[in-house]
Design an enzyme around this catalytic site. Structure first.
Site, mmCIF file in Angstrom:
data_model
loop_
_atom_site.group_PDB
_atom_site.id
_atom_site.type_symbol
_atom_site.label_atom_id
_atom_site.label_comp_id
_atom_site.label_asym_id
_atom_site.label_seq_id
_atom_site.Cartn_x
_atom_site.Cartn_y
_atom_site.Cartn_z
ATOM 1 N N GLU A 33 0.824 -1.213 0.000
ATOM 2 C CA GLU A 33 0.000 0.000 0.000
ATOM 3 C C GLU A 33 0.857 1.262 0.000
ATOM 4 O OE1 GLU A 33 -3.099 0.431 -0.554
ATOM 5 O OE2 GLU A 33 -3.551 -1.707 -0.650
ATOM 6 N N TYR A 113 -6.726 6.351 4.412
ATOM 7 C CA TYR A 113 -6.800 5.329 3.369
ATOM 8 C C TYR A 113 -5.999 4.087 3.788
ATOM 9 C CZ TYR A 113 -5.842 2.479 -0.591
ATOM 10 O OH TYR A 113 -5.715 1.372 -1.381
ATOM 11 N N ASP A 131 -10.063 5.765 -2.064
ATOM 12 C CA ASP A 131 -9.078 6.465 -2.889
ATOM 13 C C ASP A 131 -9.808 7.086 -4.077
ATOM 14 O OD1 ASP A 131 -9.677 4.399 -4.610
ATOM 15 O OD2 ASP A 131 -7.600 4.020 -5.167
#
Ligand code: SF4
Length: 297
Positions: A33, A113, A131
């Site tokens: 990520e 996020y 996102d």
């Protein structure tokens, strides 16, 4: 079948085979990520494997020096991410792996996020990592807005509540949206091929040809540039870091010419100093009286 069911069926046939999709380990999910922020998927694939080889665990990463992680990150850009990831590893080694989205969020450097992504993808929590893809697709699907991204995360969560399955698939639904966003529901979407076309409030607009595709749906951030330089400052900061990383140390006097053949010590010295200082403040470089070096620690 529910819209999420249709999406999942499509994902099973067309989803991308990505290395981080075969793990539910929080460390590996977090590495992917952080790398995927501002870096293309194909580029991340190479770095992801190499990084895990060098730093296979939280503990191994936590013990790495600044110089180690800056070297390992070389080429991925936005180097502060490497130090942040290492610092998260140190926090996890000291306090344990967070169990909830809120406790992930409490770690310095982890934003909403990323906290949601690790909770959903590694810990099977019913949450939505929001996102730009999720904003665009849910804005079209649930609100019928062709280009206006939903800005307010709480609105998105409440709108998406019915869309997300009550149990399970917390990993697959957002991943399927990511894949739909890159293959079908792009800026100029191919609604005729979309598994959600019967449910999507924007599909008719697109299919009727009544939607004018804007040249740019997302404003491009203006990057800072110094006087007549052809590139934004971040490119020159990248060059500074590259030279210091490759050589271990560089004379402050030579650095200007190294990053820019047109460097003018009268007009550009202050600009160079400001860039070096920013890299020092970010923990990516250190200084001695005459040299710029990689930081210790
Ligand atoms: S039908 Fe069209 S606008 Fe709606 S989600 Fe699918 S591709 Fe996007």
């Amino acid at each position: 079948m529910s819209p999420a069911g249709k999406l999942l069926e499509w994902y099973r046939r067309h989803g991308r085979d990505l290395p981080w999709r075969s793990t539910r380990d929080p460390y590996r999910i977090l590495v992917s990520e952080i790398m995927l922020q501002q870096t293309q998927v194909d580029r991340v694939k190479e770095y992801y494997r190499a990084w895990l080889k060098q730093f296979p665990t939280w503990k191994k990463l936590a013990g790495a020096s600044n110089a180690d992680v800056i070297h390992a990150w070389a080429g991925l850009g936005y180097n502060r991410r490497a130090l942040m990831l290492r610092d998260v590893a140190r926090s996890v080694v000291e306090h344990g792996v967070p169990k909830t989205e809120q406790t992930w969020l409490a770690i310095k450097g982890i934003g909403p996020y990323t906290a949601a992504a690790v909770s959903a993808f590694a810990q099977q929590k019913r949450t939505l990592p929001i996102d730009t893809n999720i904003r665009r697709i849910l804005g079209r699907l649930l609100l019928g807005k062709p280009f206006t991204e939903l800005k307010d995360d709480e609105t998105i969560r409440s709108k998406a509540d019915d869309f997300l399955p009550r149990r399970g698939a917390y990993y697959d639904v957002p991943q399927a949206i990511f894949d739909l966003a890159t293959s079908i529901c792009t800026k100029n979407p191919d609604c005729a091929s979309c598994p959600l076309r019967q449910d999507c409030k924007a599909a008719k607009l697109f299919l009727s040809g009544r939607v004018k595709i804007p040249k740019r749906s997302v404003p491009v951030a203006r990057e800072r540039k110094h006087r007549n330089k052809p590139f934004p400052d971040r490119i020159y900061r990248g060059r500074i870091l590259k030279f210091v990383r490759e050589r271990g140390q560089v004379s402050s006097l030579r650095l200007g010419q190294m990053i820019d053949p047109d460097f003018d010590k009268h007009l550009d010295q202050e600009w160079l100093e400001a860039m070096i200082n920013r890299l020092v403040v970010d923990g990516l470089l250190a200084r001695t009286p005459k040299k710029v070096i990689l930081p210790k620690g």
